[in-house]
Design a protein around this motif. Structure first.
Motif, mmCIF file in Angstrom:
data_model
loop_
_atom_site.group_PDB
_atom_site.id
_atom_site.type_symbol
_atom_site.label_atom_id
_atom_site.label_comp_id
_atom_site.label_asym_id
_atom_site.label_seq_id
_atom_site.Cartn_x
_atom_site.Cartn_y
_atom_site.Cartn_z
ATOM 1 N N CYS A 207 33.318 19.590 32.331
ATOM 2 C CA CYS A 207 32.571 20.632 33.032
ATOM 3 C C CYS A 207 31.214 20.831 32.342
ATOM 4 O O CYS A 207 31.118 20.811 31.124
ATOM 5 C CB CYS A 207 33.393 21.915 32.974
ATOM 6 S SG CYS A 207 32.507 23.381 33.433
ATOM 7 N N PHE A 209 29.353 23.535 32.371
ATOM 8 C CA PHE A 209 28.975 24.925 32.109
ATOM 9 C C PHE A 209 28.662 25.216 30.633
ATOM 10 O O PHE A 209 27.572 25.713 30.321
ATOM 11 C CB PHE A 209 30.064 25.886 32.619
ATOM 12 C CG PHE A 209 29.575 27.289 32.796
ATOM 13 C CD1 PHE A 209 29.286 27.806 34.045
ATOM 14 C CD2 PHE A 209 29.354 28.106 31.692
ATOM 15 C CE1 PHE A 209 28.800 29.094 34.192
ATOM 16 C CE2 PHE A 209 28.872 29.400 31.833
ATOM 17 C CZ PHE A 209 28.597 29.887 33.090
ATOM 18 N N PRO A 210 29.563 24.895 29.687
ATOM 19 C CA PRO A 210 29.260 25.263 28.297
ATOM 20 C C PRO A 210 28.064 24.515 27.713
ATOM 21 O O PRO A 210 27.498 24.940 26.720
ATOM 22 C CB PRO A 210 30.538 24.880 27.546
ATOM 23 C CG PRO A 210 31.580 24.754 28.585
ATOM 24 C CD PRO A 210 30.877 24.286 29.820
ATOM 25 N N CYS A 225 31.848 30.252 28.667
ATOM 26 C CA CYS A 225 31.847 30.207 30.133
ATOM 27 C C CYS A 225 32.569 31.448 30.637
ATOM 28 O O CYS A 225 33.068 32.246 29.845
ATOM 29 C CB CYS A 225 32.504 28.925 30.645
ATOM 30 S SG CYS A 225 34.286 28.897 30.422
ATOM 31 N N TYR A 227 35.383 31.881 31.739
ATOM 32 C CA TYR A 227 36.831 31.944 31.551
ATOM 33 C C TYR A 227 37.263 31.885 30.090
ATOM 34 O O TYR A 227 38.415 32.123 29.768
ATOM 35 C CB TYR A 227 37.499 30.794 32.330
ATOM 36 C CG TYR A 227 37.069 30.802 33.767
ATOM 37 C CD1 TYR A 227 37.593 31.735 34.639
ATOM 38 C CD2 TYR A 227 36.098 29.916 34.231
ATOM 39 C CE1 TYR A 227 37.162 31.794 35.953
ATOM 40 C CE2 TYR A 227 35.665 29.964 35.541
ATOM 41 C CZ TYR A 227 36.196 30.895 36.404
ATOM 42 O OH TYR A 227 35.768 30.969 37.696
ATOM 43 N N ILE A 248 32.146 22.662 24.398
ATOM 44 C CA ILE A 248 33.178 22.276 25.370
ATOM 45 C C ILE A 248 34.526 22.113 24.694
ATOM 46 O O ILE A 248 35.555 22.498 25.233
ATOM 47 C CB ILE A 248 32.789 21.002 26.158
ATOM 48 C CG1 ILE A 248 33.792 20.721 27.275
ATOM 49 C CG2 ILE A 248 32.654 19.780 25.261
ATOM 50 C CD1 ILE A 248 33.752 21.688 28.400
ATOM 51 N N VAL A 251 36.335 25.417 24.366
ATOM 52 C CA VAL A 251 36.992 25.912 25.574
ATOM 53 C C VAL A 251 38.245 25.084 25.854
ATOM 54 O O VAL A 251 39.288 25.608 26.237
ATOM 55 C CB VAL A 251 36.035 25.857 26.781
ATOM 56 C CG1 VAL A 251 36.636 26.579 27.967
ATOM 57 C CG2 VAL A 251 34.698 26.479 26.440
ATOM 58 N N LYS A 256 41.834 26.553 28.740
ATOM 59 C CA LYS A 256 41.385 27.235 29.963
ATOM 60 C C LYS A 256 40.896 26.252 31.029
ATOM 61 O O LYS A 256 40.829 26.596 32.198
ATOM 62 C CB LYS A 256 40.262 28.218 29.617
ATOM 63 C CG LYS A 256 40.689 29.348 28.694
ATOM 64 C CD LYS A 256 41.284 30.482 29.486
ATOM 65 C CE LYS A 256 41.879 31.572 28.621
ATOM 66 N NZ LYS A 256 40.917 32.393 27.955
ATOM 67 N N CYS A 257 40.492 25.037 30.619
ATOM 68 C CA CYS A 257 39.931 24.107 31.596
ATOM 69 C C CYS A 257 40.991 23.588 32.575
ATOM 70 O O CYS A 257 40.655 23.219 33.696
ATOM 71 C CB CYS A 257 39.268 22.922 30.892
ATOM 72 S SG CYS A 257 37.881 23.406 29.868
ATOM 73 N N CYS A 260 40.967 24.980 36.142
ATOM 74 C CA CYS A 260 39.788 25.815 36.391
ATOM 75 C C CYS A 260 38.916 25.202 37.494
ATOM 76 O O CYS A 260 38.705 23.998 37.544
ATOM 77 C CB CYS A 260 38.974 25.950 35.115
ATOM 78 S SG CYS A 260 37.435 26.842 35.375
ATOM 79 N N GLY A 262 35.880 25.250 37.615
ATOM 80 C CA GLY A 262 34.680 24.659 37.007
ATOM 81 C C GLY A 262 34.706 23.148 37.068
ATOM 82 O O GLY A 262 33.658 22.512 37.128
ATOM 83 N N GLN A 263 35.909 22.569 37.104
ATOM 84 C CA GLN A 263 35.997 21.112 37.149
ATOM 85 C C GLN A 263 35.563 20.537 38.495
ATOM 86 O O GLN A 263 35.265 19.355 38.603
ATOM 87 C CB GLN A 263 37.414 20.665 36.824
ATOM 88 C CG GLN A 263 37.758 20.913 35.364
ATOM 89 C CD GLN A 263 39.105 20.354 35.004
ATOM 90 O OE1 GLN A 263 40.067 20.546 35.735
ATOM 91 N NE2 GLN A 263 39.176 19.662 33.901
HETATM 92 S S1 SF4 Z 1 36.321 23.940 33.300
HETATM 93 FE FE1 SF4 Z 1 36.358 26.203 33.485
HETATM 94 S S2 SF4 Z 1 37.242 26.928 31.541
HETATM 95 FE FE2 SF4 Z 1 36.559 24.790 31.235
HETATM 96 S S3 SF4 Z 1 34.476 24.984 30.443
HETATM 97 FE FE3 SF4 Z 1 34.312 24.757 32.654
HETATM 98 S S4 SF4 Z 1 34.192 26.857 33.478
HETATM 99 FE FE4 SF4 Z 1 34.994 26.969 31.368
#
Ligand code: SF4
Length: 266
Positions: A207, A209-210, A225, A227, A248, A251, A256-257, A260, A262-263
């Motif tokens: 993901c 995001f981070p 992120c 979550y 990453i 997380v 949490k991934c 999620c 986010g994937q």
């Molecule tokens: S997949 Fe979800 S929990 Fe994992 S880093 Fe991305 S947003 Fe955060």
């Protein structure tokens, strides 16, 4: 990005945006759009982008999803922004759930009609404990309401293979929407896994995001992120922690991934 809850409920929102701009940062304001029509040009001039949640383009579906019949008010709010600051970029953000799986293309058409810069999508998240949500939304009732059945997902996949797919591909090529067809197919995979109660199998890609964002929540907690758990308070976080290359894996270690949404964005 300033998100919520609803940021326009804050009476000091303009002052907050000024502080952010004075730090040299750009502002993308995420809003449900209901209060846009009451805002002044000063607030809009502090924003680089306004992202308006738009999950349906007709009154009854909008009300069913959002719990209030405010579609007309949101559209008027968008027109208000456009009249005050025509150059300001406005985007729609459409959260896809069982309610609008077969209707979200109407949001794309509405965006075109209103001259909106683009439409982004999010798969529905019903089973995380983020956003101050309580456990009622994580129950099987929540899943039945928000996640389409396997038959519905199969029907959606057939539409992606046909006319809907062509429509989406064209909108993507014209830069009206942010997802290519690949993302919509990932959405199907995500929704099917959620329907079947599996928390894996959406994507093997990491993901983003981070790597691209830091989140400060409403209580001042700093997270990698939406979550993940807090790792610092905003008053005391160090610059080294903010740019840690380890984000990453932090997380992932939390687990949490798995499952999620986010994937789906990778
Ligand atoms: S997949 Fe979800 S929990 Fe994992 S880093 Fe991305 S947003 Fe955060």
């Amino acid at each position: 990005m300033i998100s919520g809850g609803e940021p326009l409920l804050r009476e000091d929102i303009t002052d907050m945006l000024k502080i952010i701009r004075d730090l040299g940062l750009e502002v993308a304001l995420n809003t449900n759009g209901i209060l846009l029509g009451q805002q002044k040009q000063q607030l809009f001039s502090l924003c680089s982008t306004i992202v308006v949640s738009m999950d349906a383009a007709d009154d009854s579906l909008y009300k069913k999803i959002r719990g209030c019949g405010a579609l007309g008010r949101v559209i008027e709010g968008v027109k208000h922004v456009q009249s005050l600051l025509p150059s300001l970029e406005i985007q729609f953000r459409c959260t896809i759930s069982r309610y609008n799986l077969f209707n979200f293309s109407e949001v794309i058409n509405l965006a075109k009609t209103l001259g909106i810069a683009g439409v982004g999508f999010s798969p529905i998240d019903y089973d995380s404990n983020s956003f101050g949500r309580d456990s009622r939304f994580q129950s099987s009732v929540g899943r039945e309401r928000l996640i389409p059945s396997s038959e519905e997902i199969e029907r959606f996949n057939k539409l992606l293979d046909g006319e809907l797919g062509e429509f989406l591909e064209k909108a993507y090529n014209e830069k009206v929407i942010s997802w290519s067809l690949v993302r919509f197919r990932q959405l199907s995979t995500y929704l099917l896994a959620k329907f079947e109660g599996r928390n894996q199998g959406f994507s093997d890609e990491p993901c983003f995001f981070p790597h691209t964002a830091t989140l400060v929540d409403y209580g001042g907690e700093v997270k990698h992120c939406f979550y993940s758990s807090s790792y610092a308070r905003v008053e005391s976080v160090s610059p080294e922690e903010l740019v840690s290359s380890d984000r990453i894996s932090c997380v992932r270690t939390e687990g949490k991934c798995r499952g999620c949404r986010g994937q789906v964005f990778t």
